[in-house]
Write a protein that holds these residues in place. Structure first.
Motif, PDB file in Angstrom:
ATOM      1  N   VAL A 319      52.123  47.514  45.797  1.00  0.00           N
ATOM      2  CA  VAL A 319      51.153  47.525  46.888  1.00  0.00           C
ATOM      3  C   VAL A 319      49.996  46.578  46.612  1.00  0.00           C
ATOM      4  N   THR A 320      49.856  46.132  45.390  1.00  0.00           N
ATOM      5  CA  THR A 320      48.836  45.156  45.013  1.00  0.00           C
ATOM      6  C   THR A 320      49.492  44.071  44.181  1.00  0.00           C
ATOM      7  N   PRO A 321      49.097  42.827  44.329  1.00  0.00           N
ATOM      8  CA  PRO A 321      49.719  41.751  43.555  1.00  0.00           C
ATOM      9  C   PRO A 321      49.486  41.916  42.058  1.00  0.00           C
ATOM     10  N   LEU A 322      50.459  41.448  41.277  1.00  0.00           N
ATOM     11  CA  LEU A 322      50.313  41.488  39.827  1.00  0.00           C
ATOM     12  C   LEU A 322      49.232  40.545  39.325  1.00  0.00           C
ATOM     13  N   LEU A 323      48.819  39.600  40.167  1.00  0.00           N
ATOM     14  CA  LEU A 323      47.756  38.677  39.772  1.00  0.00           C
ATOM     15  C   LEU A 323      46.487  39.431  39.410  1.00  0.00           C
ATOM     16  N   TYR A 324      46.130  40.438  40.193  1.00  0.00           N
ATOM     17  CA  TYR A 324      44.906  41.191  39.916  1.00  0.00           C
ATOM     18  C   TYR A 324      45.066  42.077  38.686  1.00  0.00           C
ATOM     19  N   VAL A 325      46.268  42.569  38.449  1.00  0.00           N
ATOM     20  CA  VAL A 325      46.514  43.344  37.232  1.00  0.00           C
ATOM     21  C   VAL A 325      46.339  42.461  35.998  1.00  0.00           C
ATOM     22  N   MET A 326      46.893  41.265  36.038  1.00  0.00           N
ATOM     23  CA  MET A 326      46.750  40.345  34.918  1.00  0.00           C
ATOM     24  C   MET A 326      45.305  39.904  34.750  1.00  0.00           C
ATOM     25  N   LYS A 327      44.612  39.741  35.863  1.00  0.00           N
ATOM     26  CA  LYS A 327      43.198  39.365  35.785  1.00  0.00           C
ATOM     27  C   LYS A 327      42.391  40.444  35.081  1.00  0.00           C
ATOM     28  N   ASN A 328      42.556  41.709  35.485  1.00  0.00           N
ATOM     29  CA  ASN A 328      41.830  42.803  34.845  1.00  0.00           C
ATOM     30  C   ASN A 328      42.208  42.938  33.383  1.00  0.00           C
ATOM     31  N   LEU A 329      43.482  42.768  33.059  1.00  0.00           N
ATOM     32  CA  LEU A 329      43.935  42.885  31.674  1.00  0.00           C
ATOM     33  C   LEU A 329      43.346  41.789  30.802  1.00  0.00           C
ATOM     34  N   LEU A 330      43.378  40.550  31.282  1.00  0.00           N
ATOM     35  CA  LEU A 330      42.854  39.441  30.491  1.00  0.00           C
ATOM     36  C   LEU A 330      41.339  39.541  30.313  1.00  0.00           C
TER      37      LEU A 330
END
Length: 353
Positions: A319-330
């Motif tokens: 439901v949300t792009p993985l781009l934002y997950v990677m952004k928060n993780l990095l």
């Protein structure tokens, strides 16, 4: 005739007051429509909610917003010295953003309890509530700048008509300074051949190279860009201010957008989504140049958003792009490494990296 400064102040205040009132009126009107539909077209519930919205806006305007604005304008010198927080944005978040998010959560709860799924408020949270917050943030950031002419402190390198001759002073080489120091101690300057022996040629080569380089770089020409290409090299902090503000809120906008998805809105996950989104909006209270902004962004946005997004993907799919997950993780990993782990003795050795 009022001065331009007065006109600018009036425009700013009217714009902020509009951003305060409009989201509350629109969100509560949609909630009133929902209550009318749930209660089988009961107009009494509709007008009761509308009356509550008018009473709320009138009360907070007279007893909170106007006194805060009056105090800030009268004590402008006092708040100029405060460089770490902004009271206007704090007041706005508590009076407008918080009630709007609370009404959206209430709407979800009412529809789930009554089993009547009427409205998910798809565009209101992002297109109205957060956009109004972004406008208030932009107004607070752009207040110190002039709206006409060149911005204060902006370099005028792009206004130069052509090449400019810049003078650079010649700096003596290290060997020349050593020779001068030894000469001062011994009373006379010894030649490189006598002092250095077999390596005198290398020292002399270094001296000749340094002297030739110093003489060749004594004057430099710095050519500025002019003509039709001048606009592509120009920079203005007022334009960059708008860009930085929208980029600052991009992650929060995506989180609130996820709350507008039907599966998420009618589930229990809507509560952590909106609660964490509101906590992330509290970053607007801190000034953009404050050193607290980095740690506050990680603790109030990136780390909670990372956990919630991983859970949402596990429950509802992508439901949300993985781009934002990677952004928060990095962001979280680099914050821990560069600001915490690099201070340890194990990571402070130069021989490791």
């Amino acid at each position: 005739m009022p001065s331009l400064k007065t006109v600018k102040l009036v425009v700013y205040e009217v714009l902020q007051f509009t951003c305060l009132c409009v989201p509350i009126f629109v969100v509560l009107e949609r909630f009133a429509s929902l209550m009318r539909f749930v209660r089988s077209n009961d107009t009494t519930a509709y007008w009761l909610v509308v009356a509550v919205s008018i009473a709320y806006v009138t009360t907070v305007t007279l007893f909170v917003w106007v006194p805060v604005k009056f105090f800030i304008l009268k004590s402008r010198g006092f708040f100029t010295d405060i460089t770490n927080w902004r009271p206007v944005t704090l007041t706005y978040v508590l009076l407008s953003t918080l009630p709007c998010f609370a009404i959206l959560l209430t709407s979800s709860k009412v529809q789930v309890d009554t089993r009547i799924f009427y409205d998910v408020f798809t565009e209101l949270p992002v297109s109205l509530v957060l956009f109004a917050l972004i406008c208030v943030d932009i107004v607070e950031r752009i207040r110190p700048y002039h709206l006409k002419g060149q911005a204060d402190g902006l370099e005028s390198d792009f206004d130069l008509p052509g090449p400019v001759l810049t003078h650079l002073e010649q700096v003596s080489s290290v060997s020349a300074q050593l020779q001068q120091a030894n000469g001062g101690e011994n009373g006379s300057v010894l030649s490189p051949e006598v002092r250095c022996g077999s390596v005198s040629g290398r020292w002399r080569g270094v001296d000749e190279y340094s002297a030739s380089r110093s003489s060749s770089t004594a004057y430099l020409y710095s050519r500025s860009h002019f003509g039709s290409r001048r606009i592509f090299w120009a920079r203005d902090p007022r334009h960059e201010l708008f860009l930085d503000t929208f980029m600052f809120w991009l992650d929060t906008v995506e989180m609130v957008r996820v709350g507008g998805i039907r599966e998420v809105f009618y589930s229990g996950w809507i509560f952590p989504v909106y609660i964490l989104a509101f906590i992330s909006t509290l970053r607007v209270v801190v000034t953009p140049n404050s050193p607290l902004l980095a740690s506050l962004g990680v603790l109030s946005q990136d780390l909670p958003f990372l956990v919630v997004r991983i859970c949402l993907i596990g429950v509802f799919g992508f439901v949300t792009p993985l781009l934002y997950v990677m952004k928060n993780l990095l962001i979280c990993l680099t914050f821990v490494y560069f600001l915490l782990m690099t201070k340890l003795k194990v990571f402070s050795r130069e021989s490791m990296f």
